[in-house]
Enzyme design. Structure first.
Site, mmCIF file in Angstrom:
data_model
loop_
_atom_site.group_PDB
_atom_site.id
_atom_site.type_symbol
_atom_site.label_atom_id
_atom_site.label_comp_id
_atom_site.label_asym_id
_atom_site.label_seq_id
_atom_site.Cartn_x
_atom_site.Cartn_y
_atom_site.Cartn_z
ATOM 1 N N PHE A 5 0.567 -1.152 -0.463
ATOM 2 C CA PHE A 5 -0.406 0.024 0.101
ATOM 3 C C PHE A 5 0.974 1.711 0.046
ATOM 4 O O PHE A 5 1.633 1.796 0.559
ATOM 5 C CB PHE A 5 -0.712 -0.319 0.994
ATOM 6 C CG PHE A 5 -1.906 -0.847 1.417
ATOM 7 C CD1 PHE A 5 -3.558 -0.523 1.284
ATOM 8 C CD2 PHE A 5 -1.899 -2.115 1.718
ATOM 9 C CE1 PHE A 5 -4.418 -0.820 0.613
ATOM 10 C CE2 PHE A 5 -3.163 -2.500 1.318
ATOM 11 C CZ PHE A 5 -4.425 -2.375 0.763
ATOM 12 N N ASP A 6 0.382 1.978 -0.707
ATOM 13 C CA ASP A 6 1.634 3.728 -1.165
ATOM 14 C C ASP A 6 0.473 4.046 0.586
ATOM 15 O O ASP A 6 -0.837 3.846 0.611
ATOM 16 C CB ASP A 6 0.522 4.385 -2.411
ATOM 17 C CG ASP A 6 1.259 5.836 -2.126
ATOM 18 O OD1 ASP A 6 2.011 5.990 -1.522
ATOM 19 O OD2 ASP A 6 0.140 6.576 -2.517
ATOM 20 N N LEU A 7 0.678 5.688 1.214
ATOM 21 C CA LEU A 7 0.544 6.067 2.171
ATOM 22 C C LEU A 7 -0.178 7.244 1.818
ATOM 23 O O LEU A 7 -1.702 6.302 2.424
ATOM 24 C CB LEU A 7 1.941 6.481 2.765
ATOM 25 C CG LEU A 7 1.732 6.883 4.472
ATOM 26 C CD1 LEU A 7 0.343 6.170 5.207
ATOM 27 C CD2 LEU A 7 2.691 7.431 4.979
ATOM 28 N N ASP A 8 0.036 7.965 1.225
ATOM 29 C CA ASP A 8 -0.441 9.211 1.265
ATOM 30 C C ASP A 8 -1.711 9.200 -0.248
ATOM 31 O O ASP A 8 -1.322 8.711 -1.505
ATOM 32 C CB ASP A 8 0.594 11.114 0.565
ATOM 33 C CG ASP A 8 1.398 10.718 1.774
ATOM 34 O OD1 ASP A 8 0.916 10.738 2.830
ATOM 35 O OD2 ASP A 8 2.668 11.277 1.720
ATOM 36 N N VAL A 162 -0.548 -1.475 -4.283
ATOM 37 C CA VAL A 162 -2.179 -0.103 -4.434
ATOM 38 C C VAL A 162 -1.759 1.333 -3.549
ATOM 39 O O VAL A 162 -1.442 1.540 -3.444
ATOM 40 C CB VAL A 162 -2.847 -0.472 -2.883
ATOM 41 C CG1 VAL A 162 -4.223 0.295 -3.528
ATOM 42 C CG2 VAL A 162 -3.941 -1.825 -2.866
#
Length: 223
Positions: A5-8, A162
């Protein structure tokens, strides 16, 4: 399948903190502050890329000063000017319960990413958090994804990334990883589609379906 997973723009809505810190950096430099729409478009890519594009691509010293000013405010205030997207915790819990392994793989410096994940009580869902060092090592998304794959000893065909921006999708595809575009974030349908996302999710509740589509692409060797 494992999920990176990406964060921002994917787990958290970090726009207030990021745009305020970008504006602060321009103010400290004595440079004109770009419009809010321009600042919001900067959420996702590495800071080095952002400041080179908006200031001077050839002035390394100026770019570094901008990054230092940004982080000065971000470390004290910006990282907390943030909120977890509605539905994210519940859907992360569902993915974990289904047997998926979850990791954060973000262009945000790892020190800040770890603190955000801890502060917003997301740590229980993720096995590890991967991000670049503050000296710029692993700032390219493809390099970062490859590093996470090597470290965790996971085959690319067993992973989906994602993320909400084109560099998430392009980085995933460069590593042979399936890519799912998060349309609730800062990137557009056109941006994510043009980058080659294998599936799109309008909201976190659609993640399971989008990941199943990504699984199918991976199974057919289409990543």
């Amino acid at each position: 399948m494992t999920v990176f997973f990406d964060l921002d723009g994917t787990l958290t809505d970090s726009a207030p903190g990021i745009t305020r810190c970008l504006a602060y950096a321009f103010e400290r430099l004595g440079a004109p502050v770009p419009a809010e729409t321009v600042l919001r478009a900067c959420i996702g890519p590495p800071l080095d890329h952002t400041f080179r594009r908006l200031l001077d691509p050839h002035d390394d010293a100026l770019v570094q000063r901008a990054i230092d000013f940004y982080r000065e405010r971000f470390s004290a205030l910006g990282l907390y000017e943030n909120a977890v997207y509605a539905g994210i915790p519940e859907n992360l819990a569902t993915l974990r319960a289904s047997g998926r392994r979850l990791f954060v793989v973000t262009a945000k410096p790892e020190r800040f990413a770890r603190e955000i994940v801890r502060h917003f009580a997301l740590g229980e869902f993720f096995e590890a958090v991967y991000g670049p060092s503050e000296d710029g090592v692993l700032h390219d998304k493809a390099e970062l994804i490859a590093h996470a794959l090597r470290t965790e000893r996971i085959a690319p065909g067993k992973v989906a990334m994602v993320g909400d921006r084109s560099h998430d999708v392009l980085g995933a595809r460069a590593c042979g990883v399936a890519a799912v575009g998060a349309l609730w974030g800062y990137g557009s349908h056109a941006e994510l589609t043009a980058a080659g996302a294998h599936a799109l999710a309008e909201e976190p509740a659609e993640l399971a379906i989008a990941l199943a589509t990504a699984d199918a692409h991976a199974a057919r060797g289409e990543c």
